[in-house]
Design an enzyme around this catalytic site. Structure first.
Site, PDB file in Angstrom:
ATOM      1  N   SER A 113      12.120  53.936  13.936  1.00 10.97           N
ATOM      2  CA  SER A 113      10.748  53.774  14.004  1.00 10.97           C
ATOM      3  C   SER A 113      10.271  52.885  12.737  1.00 10.97           C
ATOM      4  O   SER A 113      10.742  51.741  12.428  1.00 10.97           O
ATOM      5  CB  SER A 113       9.860  54.960  14.037  1.00 10.97           C
ATOM      6  OG  SER A 113       8.694  54.850  14.653  1.00 10.97           O
TER       7      SER A 113
ATOM      8  N   LYS B  77      12.511  49.559  11.288  1.00  7.65           N
ATOM      9  CA  LYS B  77      11.933  48.243  10.605  1.00  7.65           C
ATOM     10  C   LYS B  77      12.360  47.996   9.325  1.00  7.65           C
ATOM     11  O   LYS B  77      12.924  46.931   8.845  1.00  7.65           O
ATOM     12  CB  LYS B  77      10.130  48.368  10.524  1.00  7.65           C
ATOM     13  CG  LYS B  77       9.495  48.747  11.427  1.00  7.65           C
ATOM     14  CD  LYS B  77       7.879  48.516  11.520  1.00  7.65           C
ATOM     15  CE  LYS B  77       7.317  49.801  12.300  1.00  7.65           C
ATOM     16  NZ  LYS B  77       7.039  49.324  13.706  1.00  7.65           N
TER      17      LYS B  77
ATOM     18  N   TRP C 290       4.834  51.794  23.220  1.00  5.36           N
ATOM     19  CA  TRP C 290       4.168  51.324  22.295  1.00  5.36           C
ATOM     20  C   TRP C 290       4.942  50.481  21.673  1.00  5.36           C
ATOM     21  O   TRP C 290       4.611  49.374  20.776  1.00  5.36           O
ATOM     22  CB  TRP C 290       3.528  52.580  21.613  1.00  5.36           C
ATOM     23  CG  TRP C 290       3.170  52.262  19.959  1.00  5.36           C
ATOM     24  CD1 TRP C 290       3.385  52.697  18.853  1.00  5.36           C
ATOM     25  CD2 TRP C 290       1.649  51.769  19.951  1.00  5.36           C
ATOM     26  NE1 TRP C 290       2.512  52.325  17.997  1.00  5.36           N
ATOM     27  CE2 TRP C 290       1.320  51.758  18.530  1.00  5.36           C
ATOM     28  CE3 TRP C 290       0.698  51.167  20.778  1.00  5.36           C
ATOM     29  CZ2 TRP C 290       0.090  51.522  17.911  1.00  5.36           C
ATOM     30  CZ3 TRP C 290      -0.476  50.691  20.048  1.00  5.36           C
ATOM     31  CH2 TRP C 290      -0.700  50.797  18.605  1.00  5.36           C
TER      32      TRP C 290
ATOM     33  N   HIS D 153       9.430  58.749  21.982  1.00  3.93           N
ATOM     34  CA  HIS D 153       9.808  58.244  20.751  1.00  3.93           C
ATOM     35  C   HIS D 153      10.324  59.422  19.805  1.00  3.93           C
ATOM     36  O   HIS D 153      10.138  60.546  19.811  1.00  3.93           O
ATOM     37  CB  HIS D 153       8.541  57.952  20.184  1.00  3.93           C
ATOM     38  CG  HIS D 153       8.304  57.371  18.725  1.00  3.93           C
ATOM     39  ND1 HIS D 153       9.119  55.789  18.721  1.00  3.93           N
ATOM     40  CD2 HIS D 153       8.146  57.538  17.606  1.00  3.93           C
ATOM     41  CE1 HIS D 153       9.090  55.522  17.548  1.00  3.93           C
ATOM     42  NE2 HIS D 153       8.440  56.426  16.720  1.00  3.93           N
TER      43      HIS D 153
HETATM   44  C1  GCU Z   1       3.415  54.418  14.534  1.00  9.84           C
HETATM   45  C2  GCU Z   1       3.394  52.785  14.374  1.00  9.84           C
HETATM   46  C3  GCU Z   1       4.739  52.329  14.649  1.00  9.84           C
HETATM   47  C4  GCU Z   1       5.746  52.926  13.808  1.00  9.84           C
HETATM   48  C5  GCU Z   1       5.550  54.575  14.162  1.00  9.84           C
HETATM   49  C6  GCU Z   1       6.607  55.577  13.606  1.00  9.84           C
HETATM   50  O1  GCU Z   1       3.232  54.651  15.860  1.00  9.84           O
HETATM   51  O2  GCU Z   1       2.457  52.315  15.043  1.00  9.84           O
HETATM   52  O3  GCU Z   1       4.869  50.736  14.161  1.00  9.84           O
HETATM   53  O4  GCU Z   1       7.076  52.536  14.367  1.00  9.84           O
HETATM   54  O5  GCU Z   1       4.290  55.099  13.776  1.00  9.84           O
HETATM   55  O6  GCU Z   1       7.026  55.052  12.135  1.00  9.84           O
HETATM   56  O7  GCU Z   1       6.731  56.498  14.011  1.00  9.84           O
END
Ligand code: GCU
Length: 406
Positions: free
Chosen positions: A242, A246, A333, A383
């Site tokens: 997540s 990144k 998402w 997720h």
């Molecule tokens: C939120 C955010 C995402 C990210 C995620 C996470 O949903 O919008 O961009 O990847 O959190 O880190 O769990």
């Protein structure tokens, strides 16, 4: 309104990874490495993640705890890396927790990944030090933003430590909040003040936000591994889920010492193409998390077509090193298809630099992992990081990591 309708994905044209700014197309690996790759790295730094300063020397390291763990199958080592101190800094250090297989004497390949809620949450092992850094109260056992004994092992499902050790790999993790607490405070806490020049109070518009800082921390851990003889420094895979996916992608793009990169459901600003505007968009991420990217990224809110780059080129920056992109079906998402396409459109750079890439052009069915130098799967469910994900990452590493070393 969030778009989850494939028919409403806008028409878009992606910038070609291999076409240089002067219009020349790279036809040799040399052109890619000497001209195009540096151009792209610069564009990502300037427009998305921000530039990260080079502080020069590796951080001072101290082993603060060591012992046998996991019924003696592993050696646990906890290393503190000290940040250079400035009077206006609250961040002092980050702790690396390592588990190394005990039965293997030679230097081991290792997975390195940041964690969300403290090193002590990845396993119930009572010897793991509790972090003293700020933690989001949404995580189990966190009181007044601090870790308590109750949070031990709370994230263990996401970290398949036993299987990783069994299969001959080490695992290293760092709590991301040791590097920069994940909330918007105008970059006064965490490592940013260490990066500031003497007259500076906050990053310039093209200087790094939190993701850049987390990626910087991953590279500092890699500096340390260079000095640790039980770790094979040339075989370190960087992993992240997540927002931390990144950070792992950005670390892998910037730091070519990472041998392999794994992105789990990294979504917008990670593996997913921004121009698709499917699920999370540039505007929504910049508004909800204004501290993650550099300020310049905000120029592309609802203006994705003007980005000089897109996320397939972030994947291309990792070439020729193996990359795994993982998605989950119920995590729309993060735009699973956009994550797959970023891998697909990086394929030309992989073919040029390694003669291998993503072995398909078709989006695969659920839980049928596509394994190549670019690998991809979409699993059932939500997720998170599941045993299914680690099984694929380990298989992928088994077939790709030895090769790297030859
Ligand atoms: C939120 C955010 C995402 C990210 C995620 C996470 O949903 O919008 O961009 O990847 O959190 O880190 O769990």
């Amino acid at each position: 309104m969030t778009n989850y309708d494939e028919t409403k994905v806008p028409q878009y044209e992606l910038p070609c990874p291999l076409t240089c700014m002067d219009g020349t197309k790279c036809i040799t690996p040399e052109q890619w490495f000497h001209v195009r790759r540096p151009e792209l790295l610069h564009l990502f730094s300037e427009n998305i993640y921000g530039k990260t300063p080079d502080l020069g020397n590796p951080l001072r390291a101290e082993i603060i705890e060591e012992g046998l763990a996991l019924s003696k199958r592993a050696l646990r080592r906890q290393i503190r890396l000290f940040f250079p101190q400035k009077t206006n800094t609250t961040a002092t250090h980050m702790d690396i927790l390592c588990y190394m297989p005990n039965q293997i004497k030679s230097p081991v390949p290792l997975f390195l990944g940041l964690n969300f809620a403290g090193n002590h949450t990845i396993h119930a092992d009572p010897s793991i030090l509790l972090t003293s850094s700020w933690i989001d109260e949404k995580w189990e056992g966190v009181v007044d933003h601090r870790a308590t004994e109750k949070s031990r092992g709370a994230q263990a499902l996401r970290w398949d430590v036993d299987q990783i050790i069994e299969r001959g790999y080490g695992l290293a993790t760092i709590y991301y909040g040791d590097i920069d607490p994940d909330f918007d405070d105008d970059y006064q806490n965490g490592v940013h003040p260490i990066f500031y020049r003497s007259d500076q109070k906050r990053p310039n518009d093209d200087e790094c936000g939190s993701i850049g800082a987390w990626a910087w921390g991953l590279s500092r851990a890699l500096d340390y591994f260079h000095t640790d003889e039980s770790i094979d420094y040339s075989r370190v895979a960087v992993f992240g889920h997540s927002r931390l996916g990144k950070a792992a992608l950005w670390a892998g793009a910037c730091d070519e010492r990472f041998a392999l990169v794994i992105s789990n459901e990294s979504g917008c600003g990670g593996a997913a193409l921004s121009r698709r505007c499917y699920g999370e968009t540039v505007k929504s991420i910049n508004e909800r998390f204004p501290h993650w990217f550099c300020n310049n990224f905000r120029k592309f809110n609802q203006n994705e077509n003007n980005l000089p780059i897109d996320q397939h080129q972030l994947i291309a920056l990792i070439a020729p090193r193996p990359i795994y992109i993982a998605s989950a079906f119920d995590d729309q998402w993060a735009d699973p298809k956009g994550e797959f396409l970023a891998g697909l459109y990086a394929d030309n750079v992989y073919r040029l630099t390694s003669n291998d890439g993503l072995p398909t052009k078709e989006f695969p069915p659920l839980e049928q992992a596509i394994m190549g130098r670019i690998s991809y799967h979409i699993r059932r469910g939500r997720h998170g990081v599941m045993p299914y994900d680690w099984n694929q990452f380990l298989d992928f590493s088994d077939s790709n990591i030895p090769e790297i070393n030859t």
